[in-house]
Write an enzyme that holds these catalytic residues in place. Structure first.
Site, PDB file in Angstrom:
ATOM      1  N   LYS A   1       0.833  -1.217   0.000  1.00  0.00           N
ATOM      2  CA  LYS A   1       0.000   0.000   0.000  1.00  0.00           C
ATOM      3  C   LYS A   1       0.869   1.269   0.000  1.00  0.00           C
ATOM      4  CE  LYS A   1      -2.406   2.510   3.655  1.00  0.00           C
ATOM      5  NZ  LYS A   1      -1.356   3.246   4.240  1.00  0.00           N
ATOM      6  N   ASN A   2       1.832   1.327   0.940  1.00  0.00           N
ATOM      7  CA  ASN A   2       2.551   2.590   1.091  1.00  0.00           C
ATOM      8  C   ASN A   2       3.540   2.865  -0.041  1.00  0.00           C
ATOM      9  OD1 ASN A   2       1.031   3.235   3.273  1.00  0.00           O
ATOM     10  ND2 ASN A   2       2.549   2.623   4.813  1.00  0.00           N
TER      11      ASN A   2
ATOM     12  N   ARG B   1      -4.001  10.243   3.343  1.00  0.00           N
ATOM     13  CA  ARG B   1      -2.783  10.918   3.743  1.00  0.00           C
ATOM     14  C   ARG B   1      -1.833  11.098   2.548  1.00  0.00           C
ATOM     15  NH1 ARG B   1      -1.766  14.161   7.581  1.00  0.00           N
ATOM     16  NH2 ARG B   1       0.452  14.477   7.806  1.00  0.00           N
TER      17      ARG B   1
ATOM     18  N   CYS C   1      -5.277   8.473   8.716  1.00  0.00           N
ATOM     19  CA  CYS C   1      -5.535   7.999  10.074  1.00  0.00           C
ATOM     20  C   CYS C   1      -5.136   9.075  11.089  1.00  0.00           C
ATOM     21  CB  CYS C   1      -4.741   6.721  10.338  1.00  0.00           C
ATOM     22  SG  CYS C   1      -5.277   5.340   9.319  1.00  0.00           S
TER      23      CYS C   1
ATOM     24  N   ARG D   1      -0.106  15.497  13.023  1.00  0.00           N
ATOM     25  CA  ARG D   1       0.672  14.940  11.901  1.00  0.00           C
ATOM     26  C   ARG D   1       1.225  16.097  11.060  1.00  0.00           C
ATOM     27  NH1 ARG D   1      -1.950   9.499   9.340  1.00  0.00           N
ATOM     28  NH2 ARG D   1       0.158   9.366   8.534  1.00  0.00           N
ATOM     29  N   PRO D   2       2.320  16.722  11.528  1.00  0.00           N
ATOM     30  CA  PRO D   2       2.850  17.898  10.833  1.00  0.00           C
ATOM     31  C   PRO D   2       3.469  17.539   9.477  1.00  0.00           C
ATOM     32  CG  PRO D   2       4.315  17.264  12.625  1.00  0.00           C
ATOM     33  CD  PRO D   2       3.138  16.347  12.686  1.00  0.00           C
ATOM     34  N   ILE D   3       3.575  18.551   8.592  1.00  0.00           N
ATOM     35  CA  ILE D   3       4.274  18.332   7.317  1.00  0.00           C
ATOM     36  C   ILE D   3       5.390  19.365   7.133  1.00  0.00           C
ATOM     37  CG2 ILE D   3       2.368  17.155   6.106  1.00  0.00           C
ATOM     38  CD1 ILE D   3       1.906  19.878   4.652  1.00  0.00           C
ATOM     39  N   ASP D   4       5.898  19.874   8.301  1.00  0.00           N
ATOM     40  CA  ASP D   4       6.922  20.924   8.227  1.00  0.00           C
ATOM     41  C   ASP D   4       8.185  20.474   7.484  1.00  0.00           C
ATOM     42  OD1 ASP D   4       6.925  19.301  10.736  1.00  0.00           O
ATOM     43  OD2 ASP D   4       8.887  20.247  10.979  1.00  0.00           O
ATOM     44  N   GLN D   5       8.536  19.192   7.570  1.00  0.00           N
ATOM     45  CA  GLN D   5       9.763  18.735   6.899  1.00  0.00           C
ATOM     46  C   GLN D   5       9.574  18.675   5.377  1.00  0.00           C
ATOM     47  OE1 GLN D   5      12.725  18.331   8.728  1.00  0.00           O
ATOM     48  NE2 GLN D   5      11.285  19.262  10.165  1.00  0.00           N
TER      49      GLN D   5
ATOM     50  N   ASP E   1       3.440   0.538  12.479  1.00  0.00           N
ATOM     51  CA  ASP E   1       2.215   0.025  11.847  1.00  0.00           C
ATOM     52  C   ASP E   1       1.919  -1.423  12.235  1.00  0.00           C
ATOM     53  OD1 ASP E   1       1.891   2.438  10.659  1.00  0.00           O
ATOM     54  OD2 ASP E   1       2.739   1.855   8.733  1.00  0.00           O
TER      55      ASP E   1
ATOM     56  N   ARG F   1      -9.245   0.258   3.561  1.00  0.00           N
ATOM     57  CA  ARG F   1      -8.351   1.239   2.930  1.00  0.00           C
ATOM     58  C   ARG F   1      -7.004   0.598   2.626  1.00  0.00           C
ATOM     59  NH1 ARG F   1      -7.447   6.244   6.486  1.00  0.00           N
ATOM     60  NH2 ARG F   1      -5.687   6.140   5.078  1.00  0.00           N
TER      61      ARG F   1
HETATM   62  N1  EPU Z   1       6.881  14.330  11.200  1.00  0.00           N
HETATM   63  C1  EPU Z   1       7.173  15.637  11.481  1.00  0.00           C
HETATM   64  N2  EPU Z   1       7.204  16.509  10.444  1.00  0.00           N
HETATM   65  C2  EPU Z   1       6.968  16.137   9.151  1.00  0.00           C
HETATM   66  C3  EPU Z   1       6.672  14.782   8.873  1.00  0.00           C
HETATM   67  C4  EPU Z   1       6.641  13.893   9.936  1.00  0.00           C
HETATM   68  O1  EPU Z   1       7.393  16.006  12.637  1.00  0.00           O
HETATM   69  O2  EPU Z   1       7.018  16.990   8.262  1.00  0.00           O
HETATM   70  C5  EPU Z   1       6.857  13.341  12.307  1.00  0.00           C
HETATM   71  C6  EPU Z   1       5.475  12.714  12.502  1.00  0.00           C
HETATM   72  O3  EPU Z   1       4.642  13.516  13.313  1.00  0.00           O
HETATM   73  C7  EPU Z   1       5.834  11.379  13.108  1.00  0.00           C
HETATM   74  C8  EPU Z   1       7.183  11.028  12.467  1.00  0.00           C
HETATM   75  O4  EPU Z   1       7.708  12.256  11.959  1.00  0.00           O
HETATM   76  O5  EPU Z   1       6.011  11.526  14.479  1.00  0.00           O
HETATM   77  C9  EPU Z   1       7.120  10.033  11.311  1.00  0.00           C
HETATM   78  O6  EPU Z   1       6.171  10.453  10.327  1.00  0.00           O
HETATM   79  P1  EPU Z   1       6.307  10.036   8.790  1.00  0.00           P
HETATM   80  O7  EPU Z   1       6.387  11.295   7.994  1.00  0.00           O
HETATM   81  O8  EPU Z   1       7.394   9.031   8.650  1.00  0.00           O
HETATM   82  O9  EPU Z   1       4.901   9.346   8.523  1.00  0.00           O
HETATM   83  P2  EPU Z   1       4.036   9.427   7.198  1.00  0.00           P
HETATM   84  O10 EPU Z   1       4.900   9.518   6.013  1.00  0.00           O
HETATM   85  O11 EPU Z   1       2.934  10.437   7.364  1.00  0.00           O
HETATM   86  C10 EPU Z   1       4.057   6.860   6.754  1.00  0.00           C
HETATM   87  C11 EPU Z   1       3.031   5.779   6.563  1.00  0.00           C
HETATM   88  C12 EPU Z   1       2.377   5.446   7.884  1.00  0.00           C
HETATM   89  C13 EPU Z   1       3.441   5.043   8.902  1.00  0.00           C
HETATM   90  C14 EPU Z   1       4.532   6.118   8.993  1.00  0.00           C
HETATM   91  C15 EPU Z   1       5.701   5.706   9.873  1.00  0.00           C
HETATM   92  C16 EPU Z   1       2.277   6.232   4.301  1.00  0.00           C
HETATM   93  C17 EPU Z   1       1.191   6.699   3.400  1.00  0.00           C
HETATM   94  N3  EPU Z   1       2.026   6.269   5.601  1.00  0.00           N
HETATM   95  O12 EPU Z   1       3.351   7.992   7.242  1.00  0.00           O
HETATM   96  O13 EPU Z   1       1.563   4.320   7.609  1.00  0.00           O
HETATM   97  O14 EPU Z   1       2.852   4.879  10.173  1.00  0.00           O
HETATM   98  O15 EPU Z   1       5.044   6.400   7.687  1.00  0.00           O
HETATM   99  O16 EPU Z   1       6.273   4.535   9.402  1.00  0.00           O
HETATM  100  O17 EPU Z   1       3.329   5.811   3.840  1.00  0.00           O
HETATM  101  C18 EPU Z   1      -0.277   2.907   7.770  1.00  0.00           C
HETATM  102  O18 EPU Z   1       0.097   2.354   6.720  1.00  0.00           O
HETATM  103  O19 EPU Z   1      -1.184   2.445   8.512  1.00  0.00           O
HETATM  104  C19 EPU Z   1       0.338   4.170   8.161  1.00  0.00           C
HETATM  105  C20 EPU Z   1      -0.218   5.004   8.995  1.00  0.00           C
END
Ligand code: EPU
Length: 429
Positions: free
Chosen positions: A22-23, A93, A117, A122-126, A306, A398
């Site tokens: 999926k991811n 997401r 979820c 869930r920030p996207i600052d990075q 996960d 999903r």
């Molecule tokens: N974070 C920040 N700033 C950012 C991005 C992330 O502080 O700009 C923090 C998050 O708050 C979190 C950590 O960094 O504490 C990791 O977040 P990451 O960005 O790695 O997560 P993601 O890309 O939003 C993906 C998977 C998730 C999985 C996480 C961690 C997808 C679509 N989603 O999310 O998968 O939990 O990586 O491995 O790839 C799932 O499949 O059920 C799922 C939620």
């Protein structure tokens, strides 16, 4: 509306075939925006997150064809819009990958703030920091992220402050067509990051180092169409491995990359499962008691966040007390109250859960709070005495292809049943 009805107590036996990841799929589909020509993608999972993304791609003007059940062809040569509609975007997401790919190809993107979820903030600052370092102007207003780079994007050195899967992939997408060499440091190393890099390289990109914490992306002028097969889903495979560890039995999990599962199977072995690895399958059996363990979730190759809800469920009936520490998300324990209603003894304090093993769980009506919490409820139903009914299965579907059919084939007693939603109940009064 539909829910799952599970009569627990059956051990699992037989074979299950794992679908595409999926991811990886939800990143590779938006990545086709960068490609000038048709991309044939195989091993695409049949899950609702993929369907939602394909609808968004069509809205943007991509030509999307279903070749067969698991193969699609996407041609983005005639994309007519760089604005992704909010109604569809807010459902998933991974829609944020359209920012990187639209910005990379058209130097302009307008994408609704992503949904997905709910694990707390869930920030996207990075992601934003990455786009800005590449020379884009980023504004967040009216629920949309607006990005533009009138003079194109220029390579940069970007150090991620947190290890983020999404930011790593989004910066790769934005930089494959930029001028010069971009370096992403402190990059995430998950298998799907390598898969996205392999997809891009097979279309003509120059991405090196994916799977390590330094990724180098040398910009190329264009990407050309081609064929690519998505890797098997590490978490789907891990979920079936956790299910047989919890319920007992002996199953062969086919179409997997055993290396990707090691971070999960090592923990299952500690819990008492017997694991045998083959070239592209893994056999998991459990006969004796479930041992208590401690788990700390971490970015790959650590134990995946996960997978913790599925293992916590198995540990509810382990010998002794287990301690789980969530190292990635702020709040991922909302499902614990559902398990408690089935007789589990769990105490949560911030990011730590203490699970005291009990003799048995008993069936109850429960809800799926999110995708993996939903999978955990299904596993709870498999081991509980009596009938468990899982509502809000929309979250489970999903990300898990044909979960009812796959578990039925393994001997579980699980079926989808219809029940009236609130409106139907009101109409009937
Ligand atoms: N974070 C920040 N700033 C950012 C991005 C992330 O502080 O700009 C923090 C998050 O708050 C979190 C950590 O960094 O504490 C990791 O977040 P990451 O960005 O790695 O997560 P993601 O890309 O939003 C993906 C998977 C998730 C999985 C996480 C961690 C997808 C679509 N989603 O999310 O998968 O939990 O990586 O491995 O790839 C799932 O499949 O059920 C799922 C939620």
């Amino acid at each position: 509306m539909e829910k799952y009805s599970i009569r627990g107590g059956k051990k699992l036996y037989g074979e299950v075939t794992i679908s595409g990841a999926k991811n990886a799929a939800v990143a590779i589909i938006p990545a086709t925006v960068l490609v000038d020509g048709p991309c044939r993608i195989e091993n695409v999972p049949k899950i609702s997150d993929v369907t939602s993304l394909l609808m968004i791609m069509r809205e943007l003007g991509a030509n999307v064809k279903l070749i067969n059940d698991t193969t699609i062809e996407i041609d983005c040569s005639k994309i007519r819009s760089t604005k992704a509609p909010y109604e569809l975007i807010r459902k998933i997401r991974a829609s944020y990958y359209l920012i990187g790919s639209l910005l990379g190809r058209f130097h302009c993107a307008e994408v609704g703030m992503p949904g997905g979820c709910d694990f707390g903030v869930r920030p996207i600052d990075q992601h934003v920091k990455g786009f800005q370092s590449l020379g884009a102007k980023v504004d967040i207003k009216n629920g949309f992220i607006h990005c533009s780079a009138e003079n194109g994007l220029t390579a940069a050195n970007i150090y991620l402050d947190v290890v983020s899967v999404g930011a790593t992939i989004n910066i790769m997408l934005a930089s494959v067509l930029a001028n010069g060499q971009t370096v992403i440091e402190n990059a995430a190393k998950e298998p799907h990051i390598v898969d996205v890099a392999n997809f891009l390289n097979s279309m003509g990109a120059d991405v090196k180092g994916a799977g390590t914490d330094v990724i180098k992306v040398r910009g190329v002028p264009t990407l050309k169409g081609g064929s690519y097969a998505i890797i098997p889903d590490q978490i789907e495979a891990g979920t079936y491995a956790a299910a047989v560890t919890a319920a007992g039995g002996d199953i062969l999990i086919k179409n997997v990359i055993p290396k990707h599962l090691e971070c999960i199977t090592a923990k299952l072995a500690e819990m008492g499962a017997v694991i045998e690895e083959y070239d592209d399958s893994v056999r998991v059996k459990r006969d004796g008691p479930i041992n208590r363990v401690n788990i700390k979730t971490l970015p790959y190759p650590g134990f995946p966040t996960d997978m913790h809800p599925q293992l916590v469920t198995a540990l509810c009936v382990a010998n002794g007390t287990s301690i789980i520490t969530e190292g990635v998300w702020e709040n991922r324990y909302r499902y614990v109250d559902e398990l408690k209603r089935m007789g589990a003894k769990i105490q949560v304090d911030g990011k730590v859960a203490i699970v005291e093993g009990v003799e048995k769980l008993t069936g109850a009506p429960v809800r799926a709070w999110d995708l993996r919490a939903g999978a955990a409820m299904v596993i709870a139903g498999l081991i509980a005495h009596g009938v468990t009914e899982v509502e809000d299965i929309i979250y489970i579907e999903r990300g898990y292809e044909d979960i009812v059919e796959k578990l039925t084939q393994l001997g579980a007693d699980i079926k989808r049943v219809e029940y009236p939603d609130e409106e139907e109940v009101r109409e009937a009064l």
